[in-house]
Design a protein around this motif. Structure first.
Motif, PDB file in Angstrom:
ATOM      1  N   ARG A 165      -6.637   5.053   8.264  1.00 23.54           N
ATOM      2  CA  ARG A 165      -6.073   4.126   7.299  1.00 23.54           C
ATOM      3  C   ARG A 165      -5.396   2.980   8.051  1.00 23.54           C
ATOM      4  O   ARG A 165      -5.074   3.088   9.234  1.00 23.54           O
ATOM      5  CB  ARG A 165      -5.070   4.833   6.383  1.00 23.54           C
ATOM      6  CG  ARG A 165      -3.823   5.340   7.069  1.00 23.54           C
ATOM      7  CD  ARG A 165      -3.020   6.248   6.135  1.00 23.54           C
ATOM      8  NE  ARG A 165      -1.681   6.522   6.658  1.00 23.54           N
ATOM      9  CZ  ARG A 165      -0.823   7.372   6.119  1.00 23.54           C
ATOM     10  NH1 ARG A 165      -1.160   8.046   5.017  1.00 23.54           N
ATOM     11  NH2 ARG A 165       0.375   7.554   6.641  1.00 23.54           N
ATOM     12  N   VAL A 166      -5.186   1.885   7.355  1.00 23.84           N
ATOM     13  CA  VAL A 166      -4.575   0.710   7.968  1.00 23.84           C
ATOM     14  C   VAL A 166      -3.104   1.006   8.267  1.00 23.84           C
ATOM     15  O   VAL A 166      -2.454   1.795   7.566  1.00 23.84           O
ATOM     16  CB  VAL A 166      -4.730  -0.513   7.041  1.00 23.84           C
ATOM     17  CG1 VAL A 166      -3.853  -0.388   5.813  1.00 23.84           C
ATOM     18  CG2 VAL A 166      -4.443  -1.805   7.782  1.00 23.84           C
ATOM     19  N   VAL A 200       0.844  -1.195   0.000  1.00 19.88           N
ATOM     20  CA  VAL A 200       0.000   0.000   0.000  1.00 19.88           C
ATOM     21  C   VAL A 200       0.876   1.241   0.000  1.00 19.88           C
ATOM     22  O   VAL A 200       1.753   1.399   0.863  1.00 19.88           O
ATOM     23  CB  VAL A 200      -0.924   0.026   1.237  1.00 19.88           C
ATOM     24  CG1 VAL A 200      -1.880   1.214   1.151  1.00 19.88           C
ATOM     25  CG2 VAL A 200      -1.682  -1.282   1.359  1.00 19.88           C
ATOM     26  N   SER A 201       0.618   2.122  -0.962  1.00 26.48           N
ATOM     27  CA  SER A 201       1.279   3.420  -1.010  1.00 26.48           C
ATOM     28  C   SER A 201       0.199   4.498  -0.898  1.00 26.48           C
ATOM     29  O   SER A 201      -0.662   4.616  -1.772  1.00 26.48           O
ATOM     30  CB  SER A 201       2.060   3.592  -2.318  1.00 26.48           C
ATOM     31  OG  SER A 201       2.592   4.898  -2.407  1.00 26.48           O
ATOM     32  N   TYR A 202       0.249   5.260   0.186  1.00 32.02           N
ATOM     33  CA  TYR A 202      -0.770   6.295   0.386  1.00 32.02           C
ATOM     34  C   TYR A 202      -0.370   7.585  -0.301  1.00 32.02           C
ATOM     35  O   TYR A 202       0.792   7.999  -0.268  1.00 32.02           O
ATOM     36  CB  TYR A 202      -0.983   6.555   1.879  1.00 32.02           C
ATOM     37  CG  TYR A 202      -1.760   5.458   2.554  1.00 32.02           C
ATOM     38  CD1 TYR A 202      -3.135   5.329   2.348  1.00 32.02           C
ATOM     39  CD2 TYR A 202      -1.133   4.529   3.371  1.00 32.02           C
ATOM     40  CE1 TYR A 202      -3.851   4.317   2.959  1.00 32.02           C
ATOM     41  CE2 TYR A 202      -1.845   3.509   3.978  1.00 32.02           C
ATOM     42  CZ  TYR A 202      -3.202   3.408   3.769  1.00 32.02           C
ATOM     43  OH  TYR A 202      -3.915   2.390   4.351  1.00 32.02           O
ATOM     44  N   LEU A 245      -7.254  10.609  -5.337  1.00 33.46           N
ATOM     45  CA  LEU A 245      -6.486   9.400  -5.096  1.00 33.46           C
ATOM     46  C   LEU A 245      -6.124   9.299  -3.611  1.00 33.46           C
ATOM     47  O   LEU A 245      -5.552  10.220  -3.041  1.00 33.46           O
ATOM     48  CB  LEU A 245      -5.202   9.401  -5.934  1.00 33.46           C
ATOM     49  CG  LEU A 245      -4.270   8.198  -5.746  1.00 33.46           C
ATOM     50  CD1 LEU A 245      -4.942   6.918  -6.224  1.00 33.46           C
ATOM     51  CD2 LEU A 245      -2.951   8.433  -6.489  1.00 33.46           C
ATOM     52  N   ILE A 246      -6.503   8.187  -2.999  1.00 38.23           N
ATOM     53  CA  ILE A 246      -6.196   7.954  -1.593  1.00 38.23           C
ATOM     54  C   ILE A 246      -4.979   7.036  -1.457  1.00 38.23           C
ATOM     55  O   ILE A 246      -4.061   7.305  -0.675  1.00 38.23           O
ATOM     56  CB  ILE A 246      -7.395   7.332  -0.861  1.00 38.23           C
ATOM     57  CG1 ILE A 246      -8.620   8.248  -0.966  1.00 38.23           C
ATOM     58  CG2 ILE A 246      -7.055   7.028   0.584  1.00 38.23           C
ATOM     59  CD1 ILE A 246      -8.463   9.579  -0.274  1.00 38.23           C
ATOM     60  N   ALA A 247      -4.979   5.936  -2.198  1.00 38.01           N
ATOM     61  CA  ALA A 247      -3.893   4.967  -2.067  1.00 38.01           C
ATOM     62  C   ALA A 247      -3.760   4.166  -3.348  1.00 38.01           C
ATOM     63  O   ALA A 247      -4.680   4.098  -4.168  1.00 38.01           O
ATOM     64  CB  ALA A 247      -4.143   4.037  -0.886  1.00 38.01           C
ATOM     65  N   THR A 248      -2.612   3.535  -3.497  1.00 41.77           N
ATOM     66  CA  THR A 248      -2.370   2.631  -4.619  1.00 41.77           C
ATOM     67  C   THR A 248      -1.913   1.290  -4.063  1.00 41.77           C
ATOM     68  O   THR A 248      -1.046   1.233  -3.187  1.00 41.77           O
ATOM     69  CB  THR A 248      -1.284   3.189  -5.552  1.00 41.77           C
ATOM     70  OG1 THR A 248      -1.701   4.471  -6.046  1.00 41.77           O
ATOM     71  CG2 THR A 248      -1.042   2.255  -6.727  1.00 41.77           C
TER      72      THR A 248
END
Length: 380
Positions: free
Chosen positions: A348-349, A303-305, A318-321
């Motif tokens: 977020r996690v 996960v890249s925020y 865009l929140i995360a990829t």
């Protein structure tokens, strides 16, 4: 009267071991409103413990000055069973290792046992009827099964809280701004708490679902009216809430002192302590659970925020990829997660390796979302 600290022994998990709860009690039962606070029911969530650590000296000082007009019960760590669950250096304290599930789900329903106990006994006097119902709740809890250590823990905690006017269950998220959950019937009190705690987000539910600790304490007061006509006019006499103290790593004296001051101010504002309340900020962002966008990982990956928690977002941002490291073509390895509502990106996690279906991010908005399910907390 001086603080009384009790040690409640719990069932032993194995020969040669023991567990116990500490319970700090202030004031005199029946002298005024009762507040119950507990921290770390999810035993891997520790910011609430730090808040209680800083709250106790404030309560001691108030007690020494004779300012406590009600009753305050504080459990600084609510789950020694979960806190002892270790895998290496990690404490996975959200779920019980004995298979009984999430420690903050499926708490006992007080209504079925209380309804026959109060039938024909309510007289229409609010104060007396509230005491009648609370006595019934205590009887129901006392009759609960406690054969396993988790069942015994649940019985003890519910026994301490079931007759309270205010129940504050102190939790945290993975990485988050502070946020607070409460029922819509108590929106005004919840807003007071949010402002005292300097919480930017208030999440309102009509029916939480899942049987969390706060709902198990508050909802019987209106659900008894569905069982008994004479109970339809009962006051909603227990404000119960879940306070999420930011993220798991936000454990510090600075946060603890600030959070303790907020809790103390709320207890003063509600008449449990006769002391000056701190000034409140002007507003908080209120959203219903079905207006809160919950994003889940569609596949496994890293996960890249794109944004930090607390950011105001627009639908489509865009929140995360999610990055799939096994994809042969890096161009096809990236899956974007975008906000589906305008609002606050508030949680977020806290892991960067996601499994399929894991909650990645939460955005509190102002518009009902078709994909959200009522009565599923923020889990579906």
């Amino acid at each position: 009267m001086a603080r009384q600290t009790d040690r409640i022994d719990l069932a032993s998990s194995a020969p040669g071991t023991n567990r116990h709860l500490l319970v700090h009690c202030y004031g005199k039962p029946g002298s005024g409103p009762k507040a119950y606070l507990q921290a770390a029911l999810h035993a891997d969530e520790w910011p609430g413990i730090m808040a209680v650590h800083h709250l106790l000296p404030l309560l001691d000082a108030a007690d020494a000055k004779g300012l406590i007009k009600g009753e305050i019960v504080v459990v600084p760590y609510a789950n020694p069973i979960g806190m002892d669950q270790r895998i290496g250096d990690h404490v996975p304290g959200r779920y019980a290792f004995d298979g009984s599930g999430n420690y903050n789900r499926n708490w006992a329903d007080l209504v079925g046992g209380a309804a026959p106990r109060i039938k024909g006994r309510l007289i229409g006097d609010a104060a007396q009827d509230v005491e009648t119902v609370r006595a019934a709740f205590r009887e129901v809890v006392a009759s609960q099964d406690a054969r396993s250590e988790v069942a015994q823990l649940r019985k003890v905690l519910m026994g301490l809280s079931c007759d309270a006017d205010y129940v504050l269950d102190l939790h945290c998220d993975g990485e988050a701004t502070m946020h607070i959950y409460a029922n819509d019937r108590h929106r005004d009190i919840a807003t007071e708490l949010c402002l005292d705690m300097d919480s930017p987000v208030l999440l309102i539910e009509t029916t939480a679902g899942g049987g969390p600790f706060d709902e198990a304490n508050s909802s019987p007061w209106w659900r008894l009216g569905d069982e008994l006509d004479e109970a339809k006019d009962l006051p909603h006499a227990c404000f119960a809430t879940t306070v999420e103290f930011r993220g798991r790593q936000d454990v510090s004296d600075d946060f603890g002192a600030k959070d303790a001051a907020g809790l103390y101010s709320f207890l003063c504002r509600r008449g449990v302590i006769d002391d000056v309340v701190k000034p409140q900020r002007d507003e908080t962002f209120t959203a219903f659970l079905h207006e809160t966008d919950v994003m889940h990982a569609p596949k496994a990956g890293f996960v890249s925020y794109a944004l930090e928690v607390g950011t105001q977002v627009k639908a489509g941002d865009l929140i995360a990829t999610i990055i799939d490291p096994v994809a042969a073509d890096p161009a096809e390895a990236r899956t974007e997660l975008r906000a589906r509502t305008d609002g606050i990106f508030f949680a977020r996690v806290d892991t960067r390796l996601a499994a399929p279906g894991v909650t990645i991010a939460k955005v509190a908005g102002k518009t009902p979302l078709a994909h959200r399910k009522e009565g599923a907390l923020l889990e579906a």
